[in-house]
Design an enzyme around this catalytic site. Structure first.
Site, PDB file in Angstrom:
ATOM      1  CB  ALA A   1      63.446  80.106  23.752  1.00  0.00           C
ATOM      2  CB  VAL A   2      63.217  82.402  28.459  1.00  0.00           C
ATOM      3  CG1 VAL A   2      62.987  83.506  29.488  1.00  0.00           C
ATOM      4  CG2 VAL A   2      61.911  81.682  28.143  1.00  0.00           C
TER       5      VAL A   2
ATOM      6  NE  ARG B   1      56.877  79.647  38.262  1.00  0.00           N
ATOM      7  CZ  ARG B   1      56.805  79.030  37.105  1.00  0.00           C
ATOM      8  NH1 ARG B   1      55.990  77.995  36.948  1.00  0.00           N
ATOM      9  NH2 ARG B   1      57.525  79.448  36.087  1.00  0.00           N
TER      10      ARG B   1
ATOM     11  CB  CYS C   1      54.048  81.707  29.866  1.00  0.00           C
ATOM     12  SG  CYS C   1      54.213  79.941  29.593  1.00  0.00           S
TER      13      CYS C   1
ATOM     14  CD  GLN D   1      49.940  76.667  27.726  1.00  0.00           C
ATOM     15  OE1 GLN D   1      49.081  76.309  28.530  1.00  0.00           O
ATOM     16  NE2 GLN D   1      51.229  76.700  28.044  1.00  0.00           N
TER      17      GLN D   1
ATOM     18  CB  SER E   1      58.387  79.617  21.921  1.00  0.00           C
ATOM     19  OG  SER E   1      57.118  80.207  22.089  1.00  0.00           O
TER      20      SER E   1
ATOM     21  CE  LYS F   1      54.695  74.247  35.956  1.00  0.00           C
ATOM     22  NZ  LYS F   1      55.503  74.402  34.713  1.00  0.00           N
TER      23      LYS F   1
ATOM     24  CG  HIS G   1      51.196  80.466  25.722  1.00  0.00           C
ATOM     25  ND1 HIS G   1      51.913  79.780  24.773  1.00  0.00           N
ATOM     26  CD2 HIS G   1      51.753  80.125  26.924  1.00  0.00           C
ATOM     27  CE1 HIS G   1      52.872  79.069  25.371  1.00  0.00           C
ATOM     28  NE2 HIS G   1      52.800  79.271  26.676  1.00  0.00           N
TER      29      HIS G   1
HETATM   30  P1  A2P Z   1      73.053  75.463  27.088  1.00  0.00           P
HETATM   31  O1  A2P Z   1      72.897  76.179  25.788  1.00  0.00           O
HETATM   32  O2  A2P Z   1      74.448  75.537  27.601  1.00  0.00           O
HETATM   33  O3  A2P Z   1      72.468  74.074  27.110  1.00  0.00           O
HETATM   34  P2  A2P Z   1      65.781  76.351  26.193  1.00  0.00           P
HETATM   35  O4  A2P Z   1      64.710  76.379  27.237  1.00  0.00           O
HETATM   36  O5  A2P Z   1      65.516  77.297  25.064  1.00  0.00           O
HETATM   37  O6  A2P Z   1      66.077  74.969  25.728  1.00  0.00           O
HETATM   38  O7  A2P Z   1      67.110  76.898  26.922  1.00  0.00           O
HETATM   39  C1  A2P Z   1      67.613  76.349  28.098  1.00  0.00           C
HETATM   40  C2  A2P Z   1      68.735  77.228  28.646  1.00  0.00           C
HETATM   41  O8  A2P Z   1      69.162  76.669  29.904  1.00  0.00           O
HETATM   42  C3  A2P Z   1      69.967  77.260  27.770  1.00  0.00           C
HETATM   43  O9  A2P Z   1      70.597  78.512  27.865  1.00  0.00           O
HETATM   44  C4  A2P Z   1      70.821  76.181  28.379  1.00  0.00           C
HETATM   45  O10 A2P Z   1      72.219  76.342  28.156  1.00  0.00           O
HETATM   46  C5  A2P Z   1      70.554  76.390  29.841  1.00  0.00           C
HETATM   47  N1  A2P Z   1      70.872  75.181  30.618  1.00  0.00           N
HETATM   48  C6  A2P Z   1      70.323  73.961  30.497  1.00  0.00           C
HETATM   49  N2  A2P Z   1      70.897  73.099  31.371  1.00  0.00           N
HETATM   50  C7  A2P Z   1      71.820  73.794  32.066  1.00  0.00           C
HETATM   51  C8  A2P Z   1      72.744  73.488  33.115  1.00  0.00           C
HETATM   52  N3  A2P Z   1      72.830  72.259  33.630  1.00  0.00           N
HETATM   53  N4  A2P Z   1      73.547  74.471  33.596  1.00  0.00           N
HETATM   54  C9  A2P Z   1      73.466  75.707  33.073  1.00  0.00           C
HETATM   55  N5  A2P Z   1      72.619  76.080  32.087  1.00  0.00           N
HETATM   56  C10 A2P Z   1      71.805  75.137  31.580  1.00  0.00           C
HETATM   57  C1  11C Z   2      54.820  75.970  28.388  1.00  0.00           C
HETATM   58  N1  11C Z   2      54.075  77.101  30.393  1.00  0.00           N
HETATM   59  O1  11C Z   2      54.208  76.771  27.665  1.00  0.00           O
HETATM   60  C2  11C Z   2      55.091  76.267  29.830  1.00  0.00           C
HETATM   61  C3  11C Z   2      56.479  76.830  29.922  1.00  0.00           C
HETATM   62  O2  11C Z   2      56.671  76.613  34.618  1.00  0.00           O
HETATM   63  O3  11C Z   2      57.901  78.130  33.726  1.00  0.00           O
HETATM   64  C4  11C Z   2      56.871  77.427  31.253  1.00  0.00           C
HETATM   65  C5  11C Z   2      57.105  76.414  32.318  1.00  0.00           C
HETATM   66  C6  11C Z   2      57.242  77.095  33.649  1.00  0.00           C
HETATM   67  O4  11C Z   2      55.265  74.916  27.997  1.00  0.00           O
END
Ligand code: A2P
Ligand code: 11C
Length: 338
Positions: free
Chosen positions: A13-14, A99, A130, A157, A160, A214, A243
Site C-alpha cells: 500500500a505504501v 526510529r 503516521c 485510524q 490502510s 510510538k 487518520h
Molecule cells: P510482497 O508483495 O512480495 O509480499 P503491505 O504493507 O501493503 O502489506 O505491503 C508490504 C510490502 O512489503 C509488500 O510490497 C511486500 O512484498 C513487502 N514484503 C513483505 N515481506 C517481505 C520480505 N520478506 N522481503 C521483501 N519484501 C517484503
Molecule cells: C497504523 N500507524 O495505522 C500504523 C501503521 O510504525 O510505521 C504504521 C506503523 C509504523 O496501523
C-alpha cells in the site's frame, strides 16, 4: 543531477504510493528499482508511462541505487537497510526498526529538517509513524509560539495503516455483513466493519499499545523536547484512507483559539477548515484521502483548563503519514545535504 532510487515494498500500500508520488512530484530519478519479496518478483508496476519489473530484494545489488525508500516491514528493514547503507545507498526507512536509535535521525520535514544532516553516521533516516507525523505538523507552530506541556490525543485510524490485507478485510467484511452472511476476523482480533477497536499494534507492559507509545517516544525525539507529556489512546475505525485525531493540548503560555487558528493558517503543510456550521471541519474521506495536506479544524479553547486547546487533525496516512513524508525527506536530502 539525477538519483537512482530503490523502492522496497513496491507492491504494498505504501510502496505503490511512493512510486506515484516520485512521479507526481518529479523527483529527479535516474533508474527506479521496484523491490519486494521473491513472491512478487517479475510482477509489473506502472511508472512514468512504462513498467517496472519487480525484483526480489534478496538478489538486489544496492550499490546500483543512491537512495532507498523502504516500506516492507521492520524485520525486512533490519536486514536490508544496513546492507544498503553499507553499499552507499542512503535509506529513508518507513518502519519502526531504527526510529528510537540515538544516532538515527527521525524526521518530519515541516518540523525538524535539520536532523537529516545526521544521516551521515549510519546512512539511514527514519520516517516516523503516521499518527505522529500529522499530529506534529499541526503542533509544531504552537510549540514554537507558546510551548506545549502536555498532549492528550485519541486517534481514529484507517485500516490502510495495517496494509493491503487489512484494506481487503474491511471491504470483505462490509459486503458479507450487508448480505447477512457471517464473517471471520483474520487481520484484526475482532470485527472491523461497523466497529471501533481500541488496539493498534501489540500491548506493552504498561497497558498502552505500541502505537500509543510510538506517539510518546517519537513526539519527544522529533520536537527535541523530552519534557512533553503525551497520553494517547489509538483506535482503529472502519475507514479505508485517512487518520483522524482529537488532540487536547496544555500549553505553557496561554494561546487563544483565534491566535492558534492564525498560526496554523500560516504554517507549512497545513490547511485550516474551521467554520462553526454543519460540515465546517475536515474529515478523512472528504478532505484528506488522496491529498497531501494536514487538515485542522474544531480549533477551540478547552473550557476545563486555562491553557487548554482542542484541535481535530486529519491527514492521508498513506501519503503524509508514510509515502509523501519519505519522499519529502529524500527531496530535502538531495537539495540540501548531498
Ligand atoms: P510482497 O508483495 O512480495 O509480499 P503491505 O504493507 O501493503 O502489506 O505491503 C508490504 C510490502 O512489503 C509488500 O510490497 C511486500 O512484498 C513487502 N514484503 C513483505 N515481506 C517481505 C520480505 N520478506 N522481503 C521483501 N519484501 C517484503
Ligand atoms: C497504523 N500507524 O495505522 C500504523 C501503521 O510504525 O510505521 C504504521 C506503523 C509504523 O496501523
Amino acid at each position: 543531477r539525477t538519483f537512482n532510487v530503490a523502492v522496497l515494498g513496491a507492491t504494498g500500500a505504501v510502496g505503490e504510493t511512493m512510486l506515484s508520488i516520485l512521479e507526481e512530484r518529479e523527483f529527479p530519478v535516474g533508474e527506479v528499482y521496484a523491490l519486494a519479496s521473491a513472491r512478487s518478483a517479475g510482477q509489473r508496476i506502472e511508472f512514468k508511462g512504462g513498467y517496472l519489473a519487480v525484483q526480489d530484494v534478496a538478489e538486489f545489488d544496492f550499490s546500483k541505487a543512491q537512495i532507498g525508500l523502504f516500506s516492507a516491514g521492520a524485520s525486512v528493514s533490519a536486514i536490508y537497510a544496513p546492507k544498503a547503507a553499507e553499499a552507499g545507498c542512503i535509506v529513508v526507512d518507513n518502519t519502526s526498526c531504527f526510529r528510537y536509535e540515538d544516532d538515527i535521525p527521525l524526521v518530519v520535514p515541516e518540523v525538524n529538517p535539520e536532523a537529516i544532516a545526521q544521516y551521515k553516521t549510519r546512512g539511514i533516516i527514519a520516517n516516523p509513524n503516521c499518527s505522529t507525523i500529522q499530529m506534529l505538523v499541526a503542533l509544531k507552530p504552537i510549540h514554537d509560539a507558546v510551548g506545549i506541556e502536555r498532549i492528550n490525543v485519541c486517534t481514529y485510524q484507517a485500516v490502510s495503516g495495517t496494509g493491503k490485507q487489512a484494506i481487503e478485510e474491511l471491504g470483505k467484511q462490509t459486503a458479507l455483513l450487508l448480505n447477512g452472511k457471517p464473517i471471520k476476523p483474520e487481520v484484526y482480533p475482532k470485527q472491523i466493519a461497523f466497529n471501533a477497536l481500541p488496539q493498534i499494534d501489540v500491548f506493552m507492559e504498561n497497558g498502552y499499545t505500541k502505537e500509543e507509545m510510538k506517539m510518546v517516544w517519537e513526539t519527544r525525539k522529533i520536537m527535541g523536547d523530552d519534557s512533553i507529556q503525551v497520553n494517547p489512546t489509538t483506535v482503529r475505525v472502519p475507514v479505508f484512507y485517512g487518520h483522524s485525531e482529537a488532540v487536547h493540548l496544555e500549553t505553557r503560555e496561554k494561546l487563544s483559539a483565534a491566535q492558534a487558528r492564525e498560526l496554523l493558517r500560516r504554517a507549512p503543510g497545513i490547511v485550516v477548515i474551521d467554520e462553526h456550521k454543519p460540515g465546517g471541519y475536515p474529515t478523512a474521506v472528504t478532505e484528506a484521502a488522496g491529498h497531501d495536506g494536514v487538515f485542522v479544524g474544531r480549533i477551540r479553547e478547552d473550557i476545563s483548563h486555562p491553557r487548554g486547546l482542542d484541535l481535530w487533525v486529519v491527514a492521508d496516512n498513506v501519503r503524509k503519514g508514510a509515502a509523501l513524508n519519505s519522499v519529502q525527506i529524500a527531496e530535502t536530502l538531495v537539495k540540501t545535504f548531498i
